[in-house]
Design a protein around this motif. Structure first.
Motif: not given
Length: 260
Positions: A234-260
């Motif tokens: 509940i919900p099943a769609t969350n399966s195998y997707h980043p949680n809050n930490s994944g977006y804030a500490s994983g994806y955000l730094p990866a994007f910020t470092g490449s945004a220019g």
């Protein structure tokens, strides 16, 4: 006439170089747009809403909240394929966009169906399904990605486009997980093939490719500090997707470092 010392020349040259360097564009003047699939819309994080399951905890809104760009278009949508981005999201993209982020390709190769197969069949059945996805990536995905990238360049020719990868789902291998190590290895191998194709075509288009695996290392499914959800009901769609930490500490730094 006095002669300048080597140190003085070095300092002077450095100062001149700094003075002549083009200043970075201020975030407050940037028009930013987040395109893509569920990994850009924020599926897996809290606060999802609407049919696209967008969350303000996705990396795009987090970057916008931190940097206050001149404008922000949040166009990413769960389930989006390359065709969906090209025909549904790009047409609404501002032609004056300066910065664009994107994750796409996972749904084209059957992200969800592959994971379901790996959870409900044998090791060999899982490997066979992953091999189907890998074959599609090799034969067809490249052309699909090229079409998306060309559409983005045509609509917003002045934009810096950052294409982000997908993380590995499991460590190598993860212990204490329900899935066998053979299934984990197959899923991760599929992700590597997918990311390699995305990198190849993004760089061929002149876009910036940003790999997120380093950020997620040690935080895969079944780790003690997981940034990716395992199977959720509940919900099943969350399966195998980043949680809050994944977006804030994983994806955000990866994007910020490449945004220019």
């Amino acid at each position: 006439m006095s002669r300048a010392t080597p140190l003085a020349c070095l300092v002077t040259t450095s100062v001149l170089a700094l003075g002549l360097a083009a200043p970075a564009q201020a975030a407050s003047s940037i028009d930013y747009a987040a395109l893509g699939d569920s990994y850009s819309s924020g599926v897996g994080a809290s606060g999802q809403s609407g049919s696209c399951l967008r969350s303000n905890n996705a990396y795009g809104p987090l970057w916008a909240a931190k940097n206050s760009p001149a404008s922000f278009q949040f166009l990413a949508c769960t389930g989006a394929t390359t065709d969906d981005v090209r025909t549904g999201q790009v047409p609404t993209l501002s032609s004056g966009a300066d910065l664009i982020s994107l994750t796409v390709g996972g749904n084209d190769v059957g992200f969800t169906s592959t994971l379901i197969t790996c959870w409900t069949t044998t090791d060999s059945g899982c490997v066979a399904k992953v091999n189907e996805a890998k074959a599609y990536a090799a034969s067809t995905l490249g052309g699909k990605l090229d079409a998306v990238y060309a559409a983005i360049k045509a609509k917003a020719p002045g934009a810096r486009v950052v294409v982000l990868s997908y993380p590995l789902i499991y460590a190598s291998p993860a212990t204490g997980c329900t899935l066998s190590t053979a299934k984990q290895a197959a899923i991760n191998d599929g992700a590597r093939v997918l990311d390699a194709k995305i990198q190849e075509r993004a760089e061929a288009a002149g876009f910036v490719y940003s790999e997120v695996r380093d950020e997620f290392a040690g935080h895969e499914v079944c780790s003690s500090s997981a940034w990716i959800n395992g199977v959720t009901l509940i919900p099943a769609t969350n399966s195998y997707h980043p949680n809050n930490s994944g977006y804030a500490s994983g994806y955000l730094p990866a994007f910020t470092g490449s945004a220019g």
